[in-house]
Design a protein around this motif. Structure first.
Motif, PDB file in Angstrom:
ATOM      1  N   TYR A 234       7.130   3.344  -1.673  1.00  0.00           N
ATOM      2  CA  TYR A 234       5.823   2.761  -1.362  1.00  0.00           C
ATOM      3  C   TYR A 234       4.704   3.742  -1.691  1.00  0.00           C
TER       4      TYR A 234
ATOM      5  N   GLN B  19      -0.915   2.766  -8.188  1.00  0.00           N
ATOM      6  CA  GLN B  19      -1.755   1.571  -8.251  1.00  0.00           C
ATOM      7  C   GLN B  19      -3.236   1.909  -8.075  1.00  0.00           C
ATOM      8  N   THR B  20      -3.531   2.937  -7.284  1.00  0.00           N
ATOM      9  CA  THR B  20      -4.929   3.255  -6.959  1.00  0.00           C
ATOM     10  C   THR B  20      -5.427   4.539  -7.626  1.00  0.00           C
TER      11      THR B  20
ATOM     12  N   GLN C 235       3.507  -2.255   4.004  1.00  0.00           N
ATOM     13  CA  GLN C 235       3.766  -2.061   2.571  1.00  0.00           C
ATOM     14  C   GLN C 235       2.649  -2.741   1.772  1.00  0.00           C
ATOM     15  N   TYR C 236       1.434  -2.405   2.148  1.00  0.00           N
ATOM     16  CA  TYR C 236       0.246  -3.038   1.580  1.00  0.00           C
ATOM     17  C   TYR C 236       0.100  -2.715   0.096  1.00  0.00           C
ATOM     18  N   LEU C 237       0.064  -3.750  -0.712  1.00  0.00           N
ATOM     19  CA  LEU C 237      -0.152  -3.626  -2.153  1.00  0.00           C
ATOM     20  C   LEU C 237      -1.023  -4.791  -2.602  1.00  0.00           C
TER      21      LEU C 237
ATOM     22  N   ARG D 150       1.846   2.923  -4.394  1.00  0.00           N
ATOM     23  CA  ARG D 150       0.455   2.782  -3.975  1.00  0.00           C
ATOM     24  C   ARG D 150      -0.433   3.831  -4.629  1.00  0.00           C
TER      25      ARG D 150
ATOM     26  N   LEU E  97      -0.530   0.843   6.901  1.00  0.00           N
ATOM     27  CA  LEU E  97      -0.338   0.355   5.530  1.00  0.00           C
ATOM     28  C   LEU E  97       1.102   0.539   5.076  1.00  0.00           C
TER      29      LEU E  97
ATOM     30  N   LYS F  52      -8.375  -0.136   1.703  1.00  0.00           N
ATOM     31  CA  LYS F  52      -7.991  -1.364   1.005  1.00  0.00           C
ATOM     32  C   LYS F  52      -9.086  -1.673  -0.024  1.00  0.00           C
TER      33      LYS F  52
END
Length: 240
Positions: free
Chosen positions: A123, A130-131, A75-77, A127, A71, A206
């Protein structure tokens, strides 16, 4: 202490580059001690530690998990979720529970300061912000002081998060200053830490690709063992 050790400490290089971020971070920590927790000031502590080697160590630790490392590589967003759309999902779903929690608490999904995505440090910060409230929802930890304390300890168990360490330390010192009982804080932190250690990595998930999945299934798959009912310690801490 030996003479040689004492001399080494006295003559050692103790210089620290004092940036504006570091000053604000120290001020935020002193605020925790004097007045208790403040979510905005937690971001100041985060910024103060961003370039410190303790944050580099945290990132090395989480990236030792291949799923999390992937991730970071991606750079999973995900875009900010639409709460009204999530409320259309089944009532047992993660999405419905998440949206309901935020609306009940009068929170928004984009409460956090903006972060420029440029490296692993930024990152991780983005992240996690965001979560953050997804973690609250899946653990069952509320948005009050007790829930925030347990989630901070959970994050230490999961990520070795230094900002959470500072948050709990500040709350403990504020409690000492106020001449109040430390037992509720210690008990809740112990619970959150143990649950975090036993659960599978939240940072690897995810979440946004499976809003419709039942919350109970998420908890079972990730081995979340926290008790949702309020404990005696939580009620005691709520009274502080």
């Amino acid at each position: 202490m030996s003479k040689s050790t004492s001399s080494y400490i006295i003559n050692g290089d103790t210089s620290i580059s004092v940036s504006s971020e570091l000053v604000k971070g120290v001020q935020a920590f002193l605020y925790f001690i004097n007045d208790g927790m403040d979510i905005d000031k937690i971001f100041d502590v985060d910024a103060a530690l961003a370039k410190h080697e303790v944050t580099a160590a945290e990132i090395a630790y989480v990236k030792s998990n291949p799923e999390i490392a992937q991730l970071f590589e991606e750079q999973y967003l995900q875009p900010t979720p639409n709460l009204e759309e999530l409320l259309k999902l089944p009532e047992d779903s993660l999405g419905f529970a998440y949206a309901s929690n935020l609306i009940s608490a009068n929170f928004t999904p984009h409460f956090y300061p903006q972060v420029e995505l440029k490296d692993d440090v930024s990152y991780l910060a983005l992240r996690m912000r965001q979560t953050h409230d997804i973690w609250h929802t899946v653990t069952g930890y509320g948005f009050d002081i007790a829930g925030g304390l347990k989630l901070a300890a959970f994050q230490i168990g999961q990520n070795r998060d230094p900002v959470s360490v500072m948050s709990i330390a500040g709350l403990l010192m504020n409690t000492i200053k106020m001449n109040k009982d430390l037992s509720p804080i210690i008990s809740l932190a112990y619970e959150g830490y143990n649950v975090g250690c036993k659960a599978k990595p939240f940072l690897a998930q995810k979440w946004e690709e499976a809003w419709e999945k039942p919350l109970a299934d998420w908890r079972a798959e990730l081995n979340v063992t926290s008790a949702i009912a309020r404990t005696i310690e939580e009620r005691a801490l709520a009274a502080i």
